[in-house]
Design a protein around this motif. Structure first.
Motif, short mmCIF file in Angstrom:
data_model
loop_
_atom_site.label_atom_id
_atom_site.label_comp_id
_atom_site.label_asym_id
_atom_site.label_seq_id
_atom_site.Cartn_x
_atom_site.Cartn_y
_atom_site.Cartn_z
N PHE A 65 -35.20 -29.75 9.56
CA PHE A 65 -34.02 -28.97 9.18
C PHE A 65 -32.98 -29.07 10.28
O PHE A 65 -33.28 -29.42 11.43
N ASN A 66 -31.74 -28.78 9.90
CA ASN A 66 -30.64 -28.74 10.86
C ASN A 66 -30.49 -27.31 11.40
O ASN A 66 -30.34 -26.37 10.62
N THR A 67 -30.55 -27.16 12.71
CA THR A 67 -30.28 -25.86 13.29
C THR A 67 -28.81 -25.49 13.04
O THR A 67 -27.99 -26.31 12.61
N ARG A 68 -28.47 -24.26 13.31
CA ARG A 68 -27.14 -23.72 13.00
C ARG A 68 -26.01 -24.61 13.48
O ARG A 68 -26.00 -25.08 14.62
N GLY A 69 -25.09 -24.87 12.57
CA GLY A 69 -23.91 -25.66 12.90
C GLY A 69 -24.13 -27.15 12.98
O GLY A 69 -23.22 -27.90 13.32
N THR A 70 -25.33 -27.61 12.64
CA THR A 70 -25.67 -29.03 12.77
C THR A 70 -25.52 -29.74 11.43
O THR A 70 -25.88 -29.18 10.39
N SER A 71 -25.01 -30.97 11.48
CA SER A 71 -24.78 -31.76 10.26
C SER A 71 -25.63 -33.01 10.25
O SER A 71 -25.95 -33.59 11.29
N SER A 72 -25.99 -33.45 9.04
CA SER A 72 -26.67 -34.72 8.80
C SER A 72 -26.34 -35.11 7.36
O SER A 72 -25.66 -34.36 6.66
N PRO A 73 -26.81 -36.27 6.89
CA PRO A 73 -26.55 -36.61 5.48
C PRO A 73 -27.05 -35.55 4.50
O PRO A 73 -26.51 -35.43 3.40
N ARG A 74 -28.04 -34.78 4.87
CA ARG A 74 -28.54 -33.70 4.00
C ARG A 74 -27.51 -32.59 3.84
O ARG A 74 -27.51 -31.88 2.83
N GLY A 75 -26.63 -32.41 4.82
CA GLY A 75 -25.63 -31.36 4.76
C GLY A 75 -25.49 -30.68 6.11
O GLY A 75 -26.07 -31.11 7.11
N THR A 76 -24.70 -29.60 6.12
CA THR A 76 -24.43 -28.87 7.35
C THR A 76 -25.00 -27.46 7.24
O THR A 76 -24.73 -26.75 6.26
N SER A 77 -25.76 -27.06 8.24
CA SER A 77 -26.26 -25.69 8.29
C SER A 77 -25.14 -24.73 8.68
O SER A 77 -24.26 -25.08 9.48
N GLU A 78 -25.18 -23.53 8.13
CA GLU A 78 -24.17 -22.53 8.44
C GLU A 78 -24.26 -22.12 9.91
O GLU A 78 -25.26 -22.36 10.59
N LYS A 80 -22.76 -21.78 13.97
CA LYS A 80 -22.31 -22.75 14.98
C LYS A 80 -23.33 -22.81 16.11
O LYS A 80 -24.11 -21.86 16.34
N PHE A 81 -23.35 -23.93 16.79
CA PHE A 81 -24.25 -24.14 17.91
C PHE A 81 -24.13 -23.00 18.90
O PHE A 81 -23.03 -22.59 19.28
N ASP A 82 -25.29 -22.47 19.35
CA ASP A 82 -25.27 -21.27 20.20
C ASP A 82 -26.03 -21.48 21.50
O ASP A 82 -26.58 -20.53 22.05
N GLU A 83 -26.06 -22.71 22.00
CA GLU A 83 -26.64 -23.01 23.31
C GLU A 83 -28.12 -22.59 23.42
O GLU A 83 -28.63 -22.31 24.50
N GLY A 84 -28.81 -22.54 22.27
CA GLY A 84 -30.22 -22.20 22.30
C GLY A 84 -30.53 -20.72 22.28
O GLY A 84 -31.68 -20.32 22.46
N VAL A 85 -29.50 -19.88 22.04
CA VAL A 85 -29.72 -18.43 22.00
C VAL A 85 -29.93 -17.97 20.56
O VAL A 85 -31.03 -17.54 20.18
N GLY A 86 -28.89 -18.09 19.72
CA GLY A 86 -29.03 -17.71 18.32
C GLY A 86 -30.04 -18.58 17.58
O GLY A 86 -30.58 -18.17 16.54
N GLU A 87 -30.33 -19.74 18.13
CA GLU A 87 -31.29 -20.65 17.48
C GLU A 87 -32.69 -20.06 17.40
O GLU A 87 -33.55 -20.56 16.67
N ARG A 88 -32.93 -18.96 18.13
CA ARG A 88 -34.25 -18.32 18.00
C ARG A 88 -34.49 -17.87 16.56
O ARG A 88 -35.63 -17.90 16.08
N PHE A 89 -33.41 -17.50 15.85
CA PHE A 89 -33.55 -17.12 14.45
C PHE A 89 -33.87 -18.32 13.57
O PHE A 89 -34.56 -18.20 12.54
N ASP A 90 -33.38 -19.49 13.97
CA ASP A 90 -33.65 -20.72 13.22
C ASP A 90 -35.13 -21.09 13.32
O ASP A 90 -35.76 -21.47 12.33
#
Length: 222
Positions: A65-78, A80-90
């Motif tokens: 899966f794409n972490t927050r704010g990350t894009s790939s051919p599959r699409g873009t996750s809602e 924005k990149f959070d320097e590894g802080v908000g990504e704990r929820f991901d």
């Protein structure tokens, strides 16, 4: 194609690859990709190849899966990149997804930035162990390493000989707490130095080394 819902209200896009019909997975890889500000995404080549190969060859399910704010051919996750802080929820959303789908024996596989997320947020009760590819140890530190050491869960650390950030000799020092932990070592924790490899594991030779190490850890009979 799947979607993950985070506790802070975001939708993340991803994909679940399963063994061919009629076969059930023996283990599950929950993959955490490299730094999105440096082109890391769910399609980063090692993970894409894992998803294409391991379900059929080794009965291993692969969740990307794409972490927050990350894009790939599959699409873009809602978000924005959070320097590894908000990504704990991901990370939590991916672990919860595997749990709710009854995907067996989930292992976290982190690559570069993904190793930081694994070390900081991944040591949850349902997680069987972790595989770290090219850990830079920029955002993760001794306290995170100690958490895994105390858990007794197996951790496989693959360190390229020519890594851009952390090479084998220094890695052994930085991971000393983990490598000296009796319960972790008894469970199969080890640091694997890979001769000739670089941070991005470019080349089929190195992809095979990584995938073999993953299978050896998660479904050794394969």
């Amino acid at each position: 194609d799947i979607e993950l819902k985070t506790a802070d209200g975001l939708t993340l896009v991803g994909e679940l690859a399963l063994p061919p019909e009629g076969r059930t997975p023996v283990a599950t890889l929950v993959t955490l990709h490299p730094l999105p500000t440096h082109a890391g995404m769910m399609d980063s080549h090692v993970y894409r190849k894992a998803a294409w190969r391991l379900p059929a060859l080794a009965d291993i399910a692969v969740l990307r899966f794409n972490t927050r704010g990350t894009s790939s051919p599959r699409g873009t996750s809602e978000g924005k990149f959070d320097e590894g802080v908000g990504e704990r929820f991901d990370v939590a959303a991916a672990i919860d997804f595997a749990d709710h789908r009854d995907l067996p024996n989930p292992w976290l596989v982190g690559w570069s930035f993904g190793t930081e997320l694994t070390l900081r947020y991944g040591c949850e009760p349902q997680v069987q162990g972790a595989i770290l590819l090219s850990p830079p140890l920029h955002r993760a530190g001794e306290e995170d390493i100690r958490t895994w050491a105390d858990s007794g869960k197996p951790v496989k650390v693959l360190v390229p000989e020519f890594d851009d950030y952390l090479r084998p000799a220094e890695a052994r020092e930085r991971f000393a707490t983990l490598l000296a932990s009796e319960p972790s070592v008894a469970a199969g924790t080890e640091l694997i130095a890979v001769p000739g490899a670089k941070h991005l594991w470019v080349g089929e030779k190195y992809v095979r080394i990584v995938l073999d190490a993953i299978v050896r850890a998660t479904n050794p009979t394969a």
